[in-house]
Design an enzyme around this catalytic site. Structure first.
Site, mmCIF file in Angstrom:
data_model
loop_
_atom_site.group_PDB
_atom_site.id
_atom_site.type_symbol
_atom_site.label_atom_id
_atom_site.label_comp_id
_atom_site.label_asym_id
_atom_site.label_seq_id
_atom_site.Cartn_x
_atom_site.Cartn_y
_atom_site.Cartn_z
ATOM 1 C CG HIS B 175 -1.956 -1.062 1.209
ATOM 2 N ND1 HIS B 175 -2.234 -1.865 2.270
ATOM 3 C CD2 HIS B 175 -2.789 -1.450 0.209
ATOM 4 C CE1 HIS B 175 -3.217 -2.707 1.938
ATOM 5 N NE2 HIS B 175 -3.558 -2.473 0.686
ATOM 6 C CD GLU B 178 -0.237 0.764 4.465
ATOM 7 O OE1 GLU B 178 0.487 -0.248 4.509
ATOM 8 O OE2 GLU B 178 -1.481 0.711 4.406
ATOM 9 N NE ARG B 227 -6.248 0.259 1.004
ATOM 10 C CZ ARG B 227 -5.846 -0.427 2.086
ATOM 11 N NH1 ARG B 227 -4.996 0.095 2.917
ATOM 12 N NH2 ARG B 227 -6.304 -1.641 2.297
ATOM 13 C CG HIS B 296 0.212 -3.766 5.509
ATOM 14 N ND1 HIS B 296 -0.526 -3.453 4.388
ATOM 15 C CD2 HIS B 296 0.542 -5.074 5.389
ATOM 16 C CE1 HIS B 296 -0.648 -4.525 3.629
ATOM 17 N NE2 HIS B 296 -0.018 -5.527 4.212
ATOM 18 C CD GLU B 370 -1.752 -2.319 9.416
ATOM 19 O OE1 GLU B 370 -1.164 -1.242 9.203
ATOM 20 O OE2 GLU B 370 -2.639 -2.773 8.669
#
Lengths: 313, 409
Positions: B175, B178, B227, B296, B370
């Site tokens: 993505h 990020e 994204r 991510h 994440e």
């Protein structure tokens, strides 16, 4: 005018939208005005081009294309997590409800020098209520975000009620935080900031805070925090069990003429909703003073062009 | 702006002489209509640097010399205020080019690469070459295919030899917005961790720093919040597919959108995105991956499958305890708090995700990170947090890799 047409016909292909626009101008018995003539020309040329298919990838019409209002979040799926009874504190149903309580806390106690963030959810439970909604009971800790997890934590408990109505309505929050009054109030900084910007010749304006690289000047921090607090009013209002909002950027701040001894600020903020991953843009007008805190006077959802390109910096 | 200017370099210098960029200050609907008429005039060679006309922000148009007076007359006739923003595009180009050349020279050596900064694609790619050149017996660059817009996709392979050794896959930047993920992935090459040496005696590591290069470029040139991929969706004016809803695991199910304009659009069918297909082909072709880790941001979570359903995987307790231990290592450095759980339970139900697919084809140790933060800066994490993020993440990654190495299957 063109924008209104596009935004009303969100899912209709641009071609048929243009045809509709043409039909409506044709049906007018008045002499067509200049904008109508231009639109008619624009539409004719555009239709012609789309028929000829000059380029394989048609960029969207340049007017903003967006839903008639903020896109409602994805409906909860059949695989609903058992969000009744005791909840796992690290899982999303508890966390989303805690974030809602946080937004509420920030609307009440946020300032240019204080924004609260969630540190941890300790305990959570949920139950359906008779009026048709779900009430979450939460036990959690918050910190002043600027000091990070290192800063002192405040223990809070909250009841968050998500109503179940046809059209979305804001959640209801009842919140108690221990020792809220005892945390260092940033009175001096607030007063200095207020005095600096309340004079009539103060006309602060800035864009993209932080910038793409996460840079934010010292000077801009209090404005960013104010934007974050003001945005909390919107995030609180728009929240449901299916959303999890954060402010990702203060797209712009423009100081307005002070009124009734309040700093008046017009913000454009970008919000991020975690479950849908959508970026939502809102324009808002807020006032602040050390005595009255933050008040949000106007909010306006802004449709975003799907291919929003920024002017060169 | 960088991208636009690069294209302009190819136009002859003579044509650019006294090309001007006009900044239009739109104040009314009438102005917007006039500008649209201008833009739709197919005979003109105007280059609009901004789109989405509104009264909120100025619009910049590059106007070639021959059209300057006609355009200025048109604007004056329609009472559209404008200023000359760039008086001479050519001069600006020369200066910009000179600066880029000198920056590129500075970054050429590994020692001077600034890990504590965000870089564009070209710089990241050239640093990859530098890495390979300075560690020829350890690192090779694997060209796994090209992106939708035909950019090469590269994975760095860390190997001390052997033939098709059991391998670990780590990807970042699927993505594109990020940014801390691409930055952390490349910063993981900062310094040499001796404890990895024994691991590399038995396993290979594949590191894909920019898994979505088209999106990454777009976040630099046009929209920092982009994204998805940049593929064209037929029948829609919206581009891009969410590359982490496009894998063949519960594809098209809840937690992904069928609307091409949505950030979580799953695409017309599984693996429709060439970026995804390239990784799938590499994993399948190799046949001996034992772990797949996707990076991510943001939220500070370490997750295992599934996303497409909240039903527990058979290996749930093992993966949960590996994750918990990995997070303990991560937190030990700067006290950054992470949570561990399955995707579906800890963040949201999401179908068509990469680690669900890899788990289902038998790559047991499939995880997704994440990274920082929890929403304060979100995607716009300040560059001074890149190295601390990379350092703590590396500790978590290392734990997982060592565990994988010690638990062959």
């Amino acid at each position: 005018m063109l924008c209104a047409h596009w935004s009303r016909l969100r899912r209709v292909s641009s071609r048929s939208c243009c045809a509709t626009a043409l039909r409506s101008t044709h049906s007018s018995t008045r002499l067509s005005s200049s904008p109508e003539r231009i639109m008619k020309t624009f539409c004719s040329v555009w239709l012609l081009l789309s028929v000829v298919e000059l380029s394989p990838a048609q960029e969207p019409p340049l007017a903003c294309r967006g839903a008639a209002g903020p896109a409602p979040p994805q409906p909860e799926t059949a695989e609903d997590m058992a969000s009744t009874g005791d909840l796992e504190p690290t899982h999303y149903p508890a966390r989303r409800a805690a974030q809602v309580a946080l937004h509420y806390l920030n609307t009440r106690h946020g300032s240019p020098f204080r924004v609260f963030g969630l540190q941890q959810v300790h305990k959570a439970s949920a139950e359906d209520v008779e009026a048709g909604g779900r009430k979450y009971k939460l036990d959690f800790s918050v910190t002043d975000w600027a000091s990070g997890s290192a800063g002192p934590a405040l223990r809070c408990s909250a009841d968050v009620l998500f109503p179940r109505t046809e059209r979305h309505s804001a959640p209801d929050v009842k919140l108690r935080c221990e020792a809220l009054q005892q945390i260092n109030r940033t009175v001096q900084e607030e007063e200095a900031f207020y005095q600096k910007h309340i004079p009539p010749d103060s006309a602060v304006s800035a864009r993209d805070i932080p910038d793409s690289y996460g840079n934010m000047s010292e000077e801009m921090q209090p404005f960013w925090r104010l934007a974050r607090v003001a945005a909390s009013f919107i995030m609180l209002r728009e929240s449901s069990e299916n959303t999890e909002f954060n402010m990702v950027q203060m797209a712009s701040v423009t100081q307005q003429e002070s009124s009734e001894e309040q700093l008046m600020l017009e913000f454009v903020v970008l919000l991020h909703d975690l479950p849908s991953q959508e970026i939502v843009q809102w324009k808002l007008l807020a006032s602040w003073s050390p005595d009255r805190g933050v008040r949000v006077l106007q909010t306006e959802w802004q449709p975003r062009c799907p291919h929003a390109t920024k002017p060169p910096n | 702006m960088y991208c636009k200017l690069t294209l302009l370099v190819h136009i002859t210098s003579a044509a650019l002489a006294t090309t001007q960029v006009l900044r239009i200050h739109v104040e009314s609907e009438d102005h917007i209509q006039a500008l649209k008429e201008l833009e739709e005039d197919v005979d003109s060679v105007l280059d609009f640097w901004s789109h989405g006309f509104s009264t909120e922000r100025p619009i910049d148009i590059r106007v070639p010399h021959t059209n300057l007076s006609a355009v200025k007359d048109f604007l004056k006739k329609n009472n559209v205020p404008f200023t000359v923003m760039i008086n001479n595009v050519q001069e600006l180009l020369e200066r910009e080019k000179a600066e880029m050349v000198s920056n590129a020279k500075m970054e050429r050596s590994t020692k001077s690469f600034n890990f504590a900064a965000y870089h564009d694609l070209e710089t990241l790619y050239s640093f990859m070459d530098t890495l390979v050149a300075s560690h020829p017996n350890l690192i090779t660059k694997v060209h796994i295919g090209n992106s939708y817009e035909n950019r090469p996709m590269y994975a760095l392979k860390f190997s001390t030899g052997g033939v098709s050794r059991p391998a670990i896959w780590v990807d970042a930047g699927i993505h594109s917005r990020e940014w801390v993920t691409q930055a952390s992935a490349i910063a993981s090459n900062y310094g040499v961790d001796p404890s990895v040496t024994s691991l590399l005696g038995q396993m290979d590591i594949y590191l894909m720093i920019v898994t979505n290069p088209d999106g990454y470029v777009f976040t630099h040139t046009n929209n920092r919040m982009w994204r998805k991929t940049r593929s064209v969706n037929s029948g829609s004016s919206c581009r891009g597919v969410d590359p982490n809803r496009n894998w063949d695991a519960g594809f098209g199910g809840p937690g992904a959108s069928k609307d091409p304009c949505s950030e979580s659009y799953h695409g017309p069918y599984a693996n429709s995105e060439v970026e995804v297909k390239n990784v799938v082909d590499l994993i399948m072709g190799h046949g001996n991956f034992k772990s797949f880790i996707s990076i991510h941001s943001y939220s500070q979570l370490l997750m295992y499958p599934y996303g497409y359903t909240c039903t527990d995987i058979p290996d749930k307790s093992e993966l949960h305890s590996v994750g918990t231990a990995a997070i303990k290592e991560l937190t030990s450095l700067y006290n950054t708090i992470y949570q561990v759980g399955s995707i579906c339970k800890i963040i949201y139900q999401a179908s068509g995700g990469s680690i669900d697919w890899t788990y289902n084809i038998g790559i047991k140790y499939s995880f997704a990170f994440e990274l920082r933060d929890t929403g304060y800066y979100g995607f716009l994490l300040p560059a001074n947090q890149i190295i601390p993020t990379a350092e703590e993440t590396w500790l978590g990654l290392k734990y997982i890799m060592e565990y994988v190495c010690n638990h062959p299957y």
